[in-house]
Design a protein around this motif. Structure first.
Motif, PDB file in Angstrom:
ATOM      1  N   ALA C 125      -2.042  -2.280 -16.408  1.00 40.52           N
ATOM      2  CA  ALA C 125      -1.595  -1.214 -15.519  1.00 40.52           C
ATOM      3  C   ALA C 125      -1.602  -1.665 -14.062  1.00 40.52           C
ATOM      4  O   ALA C 125      -2.387  -1.180 -13.268  1.00 40.52           O
ATOM      5  CB  ALA C 125      -2.473   0.023 -15.711  1.00 40.52           C
ATOM      6  N   THR C 126      -0.751  -2.616 -13.739  1.00 40.98           N
ATOM      7  CA  THR C 126      -0.590  -3.106 -12.365  1.00 40.98           C
ATOM      8  C   THR C 126      -1.949  -3.276 -11.686  1.00 40.98           C
ATOM      9  O   THR C 126      -2.154  -2.843 -10.566  1.00 40.98           O
ATOM     10  CB  THR C 126       0.267  -2.154 -11.512  1.00 40.98           C
ATOM     11  N   MET C 127      -2.861  -3.946 -12.379  1.00 39.53           N
ATOM     12  CA  MET C 127      -4.231  -4.034 -11.876  1.00 39.53           C
ATOM     13  C   MET C 127      -4.479  -5.398 -11.236  1.00 39.53           C
ATOM     14  O   MET C 127      -4.350  -6.436 -11.887  1.00 39.53           O
ATOM     15  CB  MET C 127      -5.195  -3.819 -13.025  1.00 39.53           C
ATOM     16  N   TYR C 143      -0.766 -12.282 -14.891  1.00 40.22           N
ATOM     17  CA  TYR C 143       0.487 -12.087 -15.633  1.00 40.22           C
ATOM     18  C   TYR C 143       1.613 -11.591 -14.757  1.00 40.22           C
ATOM     19  O   TYR C 143       2.742 -11.453 -15.187  1.00 40.22           O
ATOM     20  CB  TYR C 143       0.278 -11.156 -16.838  1.00 40.22           C
ATOM     21  N   PHE C 144       1.273 -11.313 -13.501  1.00 39.36           N
ATOM     22  CA  PHE C 144       2.325 -10.922 -12.557  1.00 39.36           C
ATOM     23  C   PHE C 144       1.795 -11.157 -11.153  1.00 39.36           C
ATOM     24  O   PHE C 144       0.635 -10.894 -10.863  1.00 39.36           O
ATOM     25  CB  PHE C 144       2.681  -9.438 -12.733  1.00 39.36           C
ATOM     26  N   GLN C 145       2.660 -11.688 -10.306  1.00 35.50           N
ATOM     27  CA  GLN C 145       2.219 -11.955  -8.939  1.00 35.50           C
ATOM     28  C   GLN C 145       2.894 -10.977  -7.986  1.00 35.50           C
ATOM     29  O   GLN C 145       4.098 -11.030  -7.783  1.00 35.50           O
ATOM     30  CB  GLN C 145       2.552 -13.403  -8.554  1.00 35.50           C
ATOM     31  N   ALA C 146       2.104 -10.054  -7.449  1.00 40.20           N
ATOM     32  CA  ALA C 146       2.658  -9.087  -6.498  1.00 40.20           C
ATOM     33  C   ALA C 146       2.028  -9.309  -5.129  1.00 40.20           C
ATOM     34  O   ALA C 146       1.122 -10.140  -4.975  1.00 40.20           O
ATOM     35  CB  ALA C 146       2.390  -7.669  -6.975  1.00 40.20           C
ATOM     36  N   GLY C 147       2.521  -8.590  -4.150  1.00 38.51           N
ATOM     37  CA  GLY C 147       1.934  -8.631  -2.818  1.00 38.51           C
ATOM     38  C   GLY C 147       2.073  -7.257  -2.198  1.00 38.51           C
ATOM     39  O   GLY C 147       3.030  -6.534  -2.492  1.00 38.51           O
ATOM     40  N   GLN C 148       1.106  -6.902  -1.375  1.00 36.73           N
ATOM     41  CA  GLN C 148       1.148  -5.546  -0.822  1.00 36.73           C
ATOM     42  C   GLN C 148       2.213  -5.414   0.255  1.00 36.73           C
ATOM     43  O   GLN C 148       2.409  -6.310   1.067  1.00 36.73           O
ATOM     44  CB  GLN C 148      -0.215  -5.186  -0.245  1.00 36.73           C
ATOM     45  N   SER C 149       2.900  -4.293   0.261  1.00 37.75           N
ATOM     46  CA  SER C 149       3.947  -4.069   1.245  1.00 37.75           C
ATOM     47  C   SER C 149       4.003  -2.589   1.620  1.00 37.75           C
ATOM     48  O   SER C 149       3.089  -1.825   1.263  1.00 37.75           O
ATOM     49  CB  SER C 149       5.278  -4.557   0.679  1.00 37.75           C
ATOM     50  N   LEU C 171       0.017   6.554   3.165  1.00 33.57           N
ATOM     51  CA  LEU C 171      -0.333   7.189   1.903  1.00 33.57           C
ATOM     52  C   LEU C 171      -0.600   6.122   0.848  1.00 33.57           C
ATOM     53  O   LEU C 171      -0.036   5.031   0.910  1.00 33.57           O
ATOM     54  CB  LEU C 171       0.821   8.078   1.421  1.00 33.57           C
ATOM     55  N   GLY C 172      -1.455   6.442  -0.119  1.00 35.99           N
ATOM     56  CA  GLY C 172      -1.759   5.494  -1.180  1.00 35.99           C
ATOM     57  C   GLY C 172      -2.301   6.198  -2.403  1.00 35.99           C
ATOM     58  O   GLY C 172      -2.303   7.426  -2.464  1.00 35.99           O
ATOM     59  N   THR C 177      -6.458  -1.254  -4.824  1.00 37.80           N
ATOM     60  CA  THR C 177      -6.921  -2.246  -3.848  1.00 37.80           C
ATOM     61  C   THR C 177      -6.198  -2.102  -2.512  1.00 37.80           C
ATOM     62  O   THR C 177      -6.730  -2.460  -1.470  1.00 37.80           O
ATOM     63  CB  THR C 177      -6.659  -3.675  -4.354  1.00 37.80           C
ATOM     64  N   SER C 178      -4.962  -1.573  -2.568  1.00 41.26           N
ATOM     65  CA  SER C 178      -4.146  -1.519  -1.355  1.00 41.26           C
ATOM     66  C   SER C 178      -4.783  -0.677  -0.255  1.00 41.26           C
ATOM     67  O   SER C 178      -4.586  -0.946   0.928  1.00 41.26           O
ATOM     68  CB  SER C 178      -2.760  -0.983  -1.699  1.00 41.26           C
TER      69      SER C 178
END
Lengths: 216, 216, 283
Positions: C125-127, C143-149, C171-172, C177-178
């Motif tokens: 779950a996008t963790m 399993y996936f490399q994301a970055g905060q934006s 907002l979040g 973690t963001s």
């Protein structure tokens, strides 16, 4: 139990506690004013107002508080003036509670003997004057216990503010528990904060009700 | 505001799925909380040493906490001390516990309101304590309890909406998902959901009014 | 008179209860560590996979409100997304059938409690993998490399993290973690946290804030949902996603890592990635 959760996050707890009290107090005033107005609508001789009053009370009492809060959270922004979670939540609480307070006030007014209205009217007071000077002051005494109970409900119900990011006690608790991974301890302290407010009030209400009962 | 889009067949069906869960959970909780509430209420009324004061403490604590807190606590805090309940079980348990405490107070109040003279008369005519309770006090008290009980059941139905906080797929939760698919659906969806809650609850109170006129 | 006695009792009981709870809490904490210790000690004998096989069904916690990763479609009732496809591949690896799976809804706030309760075998779950979370759960490989934006309304003066000041309303989602990241980047900023991303996005559209912050991958999904919004600026953190399992379930971690490796060599990973993200993964 881990008291360090309480001491480490005391600031967050207190901020939430403060907002919970503030929201409940504001909503108490708001719902009292609105409730008094609706109660008067419901007993006024003007048919249209009476219908509006009855419709308002019946509708609001039969829908969930959370829904009322969502309507005030999403509704105004659709019309171009967004309200933040705290304000939308407090207005929602006021509107929701006003329906119950209106009923309590109406019952209080009905309990004042009819003869007094007639006496006041025949001595030259108009309808509004009779209400404000004769009937309402007497009704208020009867209305205080149910009003007190509504205040307790308001404190508890203000917890829905968390669902619209309303910065109340529950909102901050969520933050604390996701940080500490200690859901149990975090929320036991939250419960304590609520009980500190509601238990003494409950006690006071019972004493007041007893006194009223003894009087009659 | 997009009424046509919000009221698409898919969305309506999805909301009805939610209503189904709401009704099921509310129905089971109403039955359970009524049974438990009656038992606890009678215990409170009967002034049994030790047991009655303990019930008093439990009932007071629960009544003075927000339901939202209780729902979240039962679902996510109790597992930390080894009590694990599934989603629907947790929702039903939380609603039952909270509403049973409310109902216990209604039952106790109803029983207390029965004229003391009648109880004395019954006792002096040779009925036991239990017989007096069963034949004299309960039938009369029950009649007086009907209106507050019904409004408590309506509260319970409305309160199921608070289970959004644990992602129970009931009406309010599904409404949020619909809103998430298009913000222009927000107001139309909320209005429709308000209408659904209102209809169900209004029906419930109508039914009870008929019931009242029959029994009284 | 009787009433006052009862109330006195209530106060006494409250205090007593506090101590009892205090005791329980401590015992519980002790049990927890003991449990974890055992599990860590018996790494090779973890029987979580055997349990899953016995059950014949993999229980996976996924999001229901995150486009591209896990989104419930009111029409079909199906949950679809990148996370779902990865979960199915894991079910196929462990049980030989990609449909031997039961999805359960989690949010950022509820996923770790639900995992630790044993209600789900894993969280997909996008963790983001973080050091702090590693103390609570075990993670698979990335399993996936994301970055905060940041997601803003088109035409907003905010064009990247550099435009965010402590007066910006951000907002979040609770438990993500963001929230922590942006508070570190912009000290003193207030972030309004909602129960899930859907509520946060609804709130952004409702004008409750100036920007929504979370992983770019999630934000691109939101922007695809509503063309009035856009993702601005370069990602300002690294958010490597991992699949979380209960601490000590090393055999499950192994099975997940094997699945991921298989998917990557067979090219299926690229296919799933392209299907949802719209472009091939950068290597």
């Amino acid at each position: 139990m881990d008291f360090s959760i309480l001491t480490d996050h005391f600031g967050s707890y207190m901020e939430g506690f403060y907002n919970t009290i503030l929201s409940s107090l504001l909503a108490l005033c708001g719902s009292f004013l609105l409730g008094a107005l609706i109660a008067i609508f419901r007993i006024t001789p003007v048919k249209g107002l009476r219908w509006f009053g009855t419709g308002y009370v019946e509708f609001i009492r039969n829908i969930p508080l959370l829904l009322v809060v969502y309507i005030f959270f999403y509704g105004p922004s659709a019309l171009g003036f967004p309200l933040d979670g705290f304000i939308a939540g407090t207005i929602g609480l006021s509107v929701y509670t006003s329906a119950f307070i209106a009923e309590a006030i109406r019952a209080g007014i009905m309990a004042v003997p009819k003869g007094q209205t007639e006496a006041a009217r025949s001595s030259g007071l108009n309808y509004a004057q009779t209400m404000v000077h004769i009937i309402l002051p007497q009704a208020i005494k009867l209305v205080i216990p149910p009003l007190g109970n509504q205040f307790i409900n308001l404190i508890k119900n203000s917890s829905v503010l968390t669902l619209v990011a309303g910065l109340d006690l529950m909102y901050f608790a969520d933050g604390i528990s996701t940080e500490t991974y200690r859901t149990f301890d975090t929320y036991i302290f939250v419960a304590m904060f609520y009980l500190v407010l509601t238990l003494p009030l409950s006690y006071a209400m019972r004493v007041w009700e007893r006194r009223l009962q003894r009087k009659y | 505001m997009d009424f046509a889009g919000a009221y698409s067949t898919d969305n309506l069906k999805f909301l009805l799925d939610g209503l189904y869960i709401t009704l099921i959970v509310a129905f089971i909780s109403i039955i359970l909380s009524f049974v438990i509430g009656c038992i606890v209420g009678v215990i409170r009324y009967s002034a049994i040493p030790v047991l009655s004061p303990i019930m008093f403490v439990i009932v007071e604590l629960i009544r003075n906490l927000p339901l939202l807190l209780i729902i979240f606590f039962i679902r996510f805090a109790l597992p930390e001390v080894g009590i694990k309940l599934g989603l629907i079980t947790a929702a039903i348990a939380a609603l039952t516990i909270f509403e049973a405490a409310m109902i216990a107070e209604i039952v106790r109040g109803g029983l207390t309101s029965v004229d003391k003279g009648q109880i004395e008369a019954a006792r002096s005519s040779g009925l036991t304590n239990f017989q007096t309770l069963w034949h004299i006090v309960l039938p009369q008290g029950l009649r007086r309890m009907v209106p507050p009980l019904v409004s408590q059941f309506i509260s319970l139905l409305k309160d199921t909406s608070l289970a959004v906080v644990i992602s129970l797929p009931e009406l309010m939760h599904n409404a949020n998902i619909v809103i998430g698919h298009g913000y222009s659906y927000a107001i139309p969806t909320l209005l429709l959901v308000a209408l659904i809650y209102f209809s169900v609850n209004f029906l419930l109170s109508m039914l009870s009014r008929r019931l009242e006129t029959k029994t009284v | 008179m009787k009433m006052t006695k009862s109330w006195k009792l209530l106060s006494v009981m409250m205090v007593a209860a506090l101590f009892v709870i205090a005791g329980c809490g401590n015992n519980n904490a002790a049990n927890n560590t003991a449990g974890n210790g055992n599990a860590a000690g018996g790494e090779t004998t973890s029987e979580a996979i055997a349990k899953i096989k016995e059950r014949g069904k993999l229980l996976v916690g996924v999001k229901y409100d995150t486009k591209l990763f896990g989104l419930k479609d009111p029409g079909s009732g199906e949950v679809e997304g990148f996370d779902i496809d990865i979960s199915k591949a894991i079910a196929k690896h462990i049980l030989g059938d990609e449909n031997a799976i039961e999805l359960k809804e989690v949010t950022s706030k509820t996923r770790i409690p639900m995992l630790n309760n044993g209600e789900i075998d894993m969280v997909v779950a996008t963790m983001t993998i973080t050091e702090e979370r590693k103390k609570e759960v075990d993670f698979s490989d990335v399993y996936f490399q994301a970055g905060q934006s940041l997601l803003v309304k088109k035409g907003s003066p905010i064009t990247g993290i550099q435009d965010v000041t402590k007066d910006t309303k951000v907002l979040g989602s609770k438990g993500a973690t963001s929230i922590k990241n942006i508070k570190e980047k912009v000290p003193g900023i207030t972030v309004l946290e909602f129960d899930n991303y859907q509520d946060a996005f609804s709130a952004l559209k409702a004008g409750q804030g100036d920007a929504l912050t979370t992983d770019d991958s999630i934000l691109y999904g939101m922007a695809a949902q509503d063309p009035g919004y856009e993702v601005v600026g370069e990602p300002f953190t690294d958010e490597p996603y991992g699949i979380a399992v209960q601490k000590g379930n090393t055999d499950v971690v192994q099975a997940v890592n094997d699945t991921l490796a298989e998917l990557k060599t067979s090219g299926d990973y690229d296919a799933i990635y392209t299907k949802w993200i719209g472009k091939a993964p950068t290597k």
